[in-house]
Design an enzyme around this catalytic site. Structure first.
Site, PDB file in Angstrom:
ATOM      1  CG  ASP A   1       0.480  10.073  -5.926  1.00  0.00           C
ATOM      2  OD1 ASP A   1       1.478  10.348  -6.631  1.00  0.00           O
ATOM      3  OD2 ASP A   1       0.396   9.046  -5.225  1.00  0.00           O
TER       4      ASP A   1
ATOM      5  CB  SER B   1       1.617   2.515  -0.850  1.00  0.00           C
ATOM      6  OG  SER B   1       2.518   2.634  -1.932  1.00  0.00           O
TER       7      SER B   1
ATOM      8  NE  ARG C   1       2.761   9.918  -0.161  1.00  0.00           N
ATOM      9  CZ  ARG C   1       3.421  11.058  -0.368  1.00  0.00           C
ATOM     10  NH1 ARG C   1       2.852  12.212  -0.105  1.00  0.00           N
ATOM     11  NH2 ARG C   1       4.657  11.036  -0.839  1.00  0.00           N
TER      12      ARG C   1
ATOM     13  CD  GLU D   1      -8.172  -1.503  -6.947  1.00  0.00           C
ATOM     14  OE1 GLU D   1      -8.914  -1.758  -7.927  1.00  0.00           O
ATOM     15  OE2 GLU D   1      -7.007  -1.083  -7.082  1.00  0.00           O
TER      16      GLU D   1
ATOM     17  CG  PHE E   1      -8.127   2.765  -5.721  1.00  0.00           C
ATOM     18  CD1 PHE E   1      -8.667   3.624  -6.684  1.00  0.00           C
ATOM     19  CD2 PHE E   1      -6.783   2.872  -5.431  1.00  0.00           C
ATOM     20  CE1 PHE E   1      -7.867   4.547  -7.340  1.00  0.00           C
ATOM     21  CE2 PHE E   1      -5.977   3.802  -6.085  1.00  0.00           C
ATOM     22  CZ  PHE E   1      -6.513   4.642  -7.046  1.00  0.00           C
TER      23      PHE E   1
ATOM     24  NE  ARG F   1       2.116   6.300   4.024  1.00  0.00           N
ATOM     25  CZ  ARG F   1       3.046   6.168   3.086  1.00  0.00           C
ATOM     26  NH1 ARG F   1       3.069   5.110   2.320  1.00  0.00           N
ATOM     27  NH2 ARG F   1       3.953   7.103   2.898  1.00  0.00           N
TER      28      ARG F   1
ATOM     29  CG  HIS G   1      -1.853   6.776   0.145  1.00  0.00           C
ATOM     30  ND1 HIS G   1      -1.524   5.680   0.919  1.00  0.00           N
ATOM     31  CD2 HIS G   1      -0.704   7.164  -0.469  1.00  0.00           C
ATOM     32  CE1 HIS G   1      -0.238   5.412   0.788  1.00  0.00           C
ATOM     33  NE2 HIS G   1       0.291   6.295  -0.039  1.00  0.00           N
TER      34      HIS G   1
END
Lengths: 268, 308
Positions: B113, B33, B163, B54, B79, B6, B105
């Site tokens: 998470d 993020s 991530r 989204e 998402f 990312r 992610h």
């Protein structure tokens, strides 16, 4: 009779013929939206057969994509679509049940899955702002469609980005496929909801051509926010047995019904 | 340890947005993020935050693309691919619009998470959409090359990004051809098709196995769709043991893509390494890889089982 009324009459007749010929489709909502699309395409949008293939012009997104017959019939009446309307919903036709933007010039977004067209219209209006052009983006939502959460995500974003180049018709015919909108999912008051989302809201009779014109004129003067034209319409407008009857949401007339319907539209 | 993919995405996009004025970037309240914040800093007027919405972001992307822009739309893979799947299918892929959905992610490497954010289905559900290209780069160099590549194509694309920081497989001047699978280590008999951060784990496994006299071919499959059928077939034909490795459900992902090529003209037994149709959990990324048997040791163990 003025030219516009004649054009709208032709649009209504072609809606009926297309749906009858296909033995499927959505006549009610298409007939109810014919006056609005007539005024838009013949008097307000700078779209014609020469510029329709591009995007350097005003655009229209039919978020309630199941009303595709009214869009196809309008593009035909305007001389932009030159094919055969009677291929609607048939194999090898460009006239898909729900519109495909890559098949027909002047169809500005592929729609049909409710709640999605309005987001695309918001994106177009943002793009026009970024490109610093004066083109306007029009869209049409159904009242049943407003049960989709995405409509409100789009409404929020349109106000956040101050899209005064976006003008959305809410085709308020009060009916959806399963019955009265207030019975299926009571979304009232939709006008107050859009006001609360920081939209300019204009109330009209969606079959009164002068009121449609006045609302479109007023929308052009609104600055810093999008406009919702809250248009009371009659589903099936022009055909006595279809008017205000949800059973005609997605049903085609038979031969006798078509003959009567065409007669009634002719007499409008 | 190198950069997270990312981070490489953010850097590549920040460069591209300056070079190409037709690029716009959309994000859904995760700019820090997803790293699109870098592009926002470089060119704030063409970066738009759509908020936590989204599905709407996906539709807005369609509107921008239909107006002639190249759109990069980012949020977490869960998402981007999951929540907005039908918007991706109907508003972007069906009209064939120029939108690059860059989901960060992805996989269980999200780590702490936990399950709600660990997309292990995204390759499958993006791959199944007609016309959608699917890329899963493994490190900084490959990610930057992928981002430059998709910026030039006109098709809808999904790019899967991670991530966590990962080791570099390639140097930054490596040349990539995404129409072909890429042989990272050349062995014999055993071939591992790997994607994303499993390329690193497969390479580590190959190194360990080499010390035990087992030479393993590691093939990096960055472009999962359209897959390089010819290249995959060559590997299938020239090796006795075939393994696939992905940080994704074994249903519908890279393993399935390789199997689809195999059944056509070179049927093989294929050992699929991935998440076995279950949910993972919260935890440090490296510990998760071990527990869910995606780490180099687990791969090496599978290879030894196969060849014994």
């Amino acid at each position: 009779m003025g030219d516009l009324k004649l054009h709208i009459k032709n649009i209504r007749k072609n809606i009926l013929k297309m749906v009858a010929n296909a033995s499927s489709g959505h006549p009610g909502g298409s007939l109810g939206a014919a006056d609005i699309l007539g005024v838009l395409y013949f008097e307000y949008m700078d779209i014609n057969e020469d510029n329709a293939a591009g995007v350097d012009r005003d655009r229209f997104v039919l978020s309630k994509g199941h009303a595709s017959p009214v869009l196809y019939a309008t593009l035909y009446e305007k001389g932009i679509f030159k094919g055969d309307l009677m291929t609607f919903r048939q194999i090898d036709s460009k006239l898909q049940g729900h519109p495909n933007m890559n098949y027909v010039d002047g169809v500005d977004m592929s729609t049909g899955s409710l709640g999605q067209g309005i987001s695309a219209a918001v994106g177009m209006a943002m793009a026009n702002k970024l490109s610093k052009n004066d083109h306007r983006v029009y869209a049409m939502l159904g009242d049943g469609e407003c049960a989709e959460g995405q409509v409100w995500e789009a409404a929020m974003a349109a106000a956040h980005y101050k899209l005064d180049n976006l003008c959305v018709f809410l085709d308020l015919n009060g009916l959806q496929i399963d019955g009265n909108t207030v019975d299926v999912m009571d979304s009232r008051p939709l006008d107050k909801k859009f006001e609360a989302f920081n939209w300019e809201v204009i109330h009209i009779d969606g079959h009164n051509l002068d009121e449609i014109r006045a609302a479109l004129d007023k929308a052009k003067e609104v600055k810093g926010k999008p406009t919702l034209i809250f248009a009371n319409t009659i589903k099936g407008k022009g055909v006595s047995f279809m008017e205000n009857n949800y059973a005609w949401h997605g049903v085609a007339p038979n031969k006798e019904q078509l003959a009567q319907a065409l007669e009634e539209v002719e007499a409008m | 340890m190198g950069k997270a993919t990312r981070e490489a995405y953010g850097e590549a996009l920040a460069k591209l947005i300056v070079e190409d004025e037709k690029i716009v970037v959309l994000d859904a309240d995760l700019t820090g993020s997803t790293k699109t914040a870098d592009a926002k800093k470089a060119c704030p007027e063409r970066h738009f935050n759509i908020g936590i919405a989204e599905c709407n972001m996906t539709g807005i992307a369609a509107g921008f693309a239909s107006s002639g822009y190249t759109v990069f739309a980012s949020t977490f893979a869960m998402f981007a691919a999951g929540r907005a799947w039908e918007q991706v299918r109907n508003s972007i892929a069906y009209p064939n619009l120029n939108v690059k959905i860059c989901g960060t992610h992805a996989g269980i490497a999200v780590g702490e998470d936990g399950v709600s954010h660990q997309a292990i289905e995204d390759i499958a559900i993006m791959r199944v959409i007609p016309g959608m290209e699917v890329y899963s780069p493994c490190d900084e160099a490959e990610t930057k090359a992928v981002i430059n590549h998709v910026a030039k194509t006109k098709n809808p694309c999904y790019v899967r990004l991670g991530r966590s920081k990962v080791d570099d497989v390639y140097s930054l001047d490596e040349e990539f051809d995404f129409t072909k699978v890429k042989v990272v280590t050349k062995g014999e008999k055993v071939a591992i098709f790997a994607t994303g951060l499993m390329v690193q784990e497969a390479v580590k496994a190959a190194k360990a196995l080499e010390e035990e006299g087992i030479k393993v071919t590691v093939v990096d499959v960055c472009c999962i769709k359209p897959i390089d059928e010819k290249g995959v077939l060559e590997i299938l034909k020239s090796h006795d043991y075939i393994i696939t490795a992905e940080e994704h459900n074994v249903i519908g992902g890279l393993g399935s893509a390789i199997a689809e090529v195999s059944v056509k003209s070179c049927p093989k037994n294929i050992k699929m390494i991935g998440i076995y149709d279950r949910y993972a959990e919260s935890g440090p990324f490296n510990e998760l890889l071990v527990k869910y048997e995606l780490d180099a040791n687990s791969i090496a163990k599978e290879v030894k089982e196969l060849v014994k």
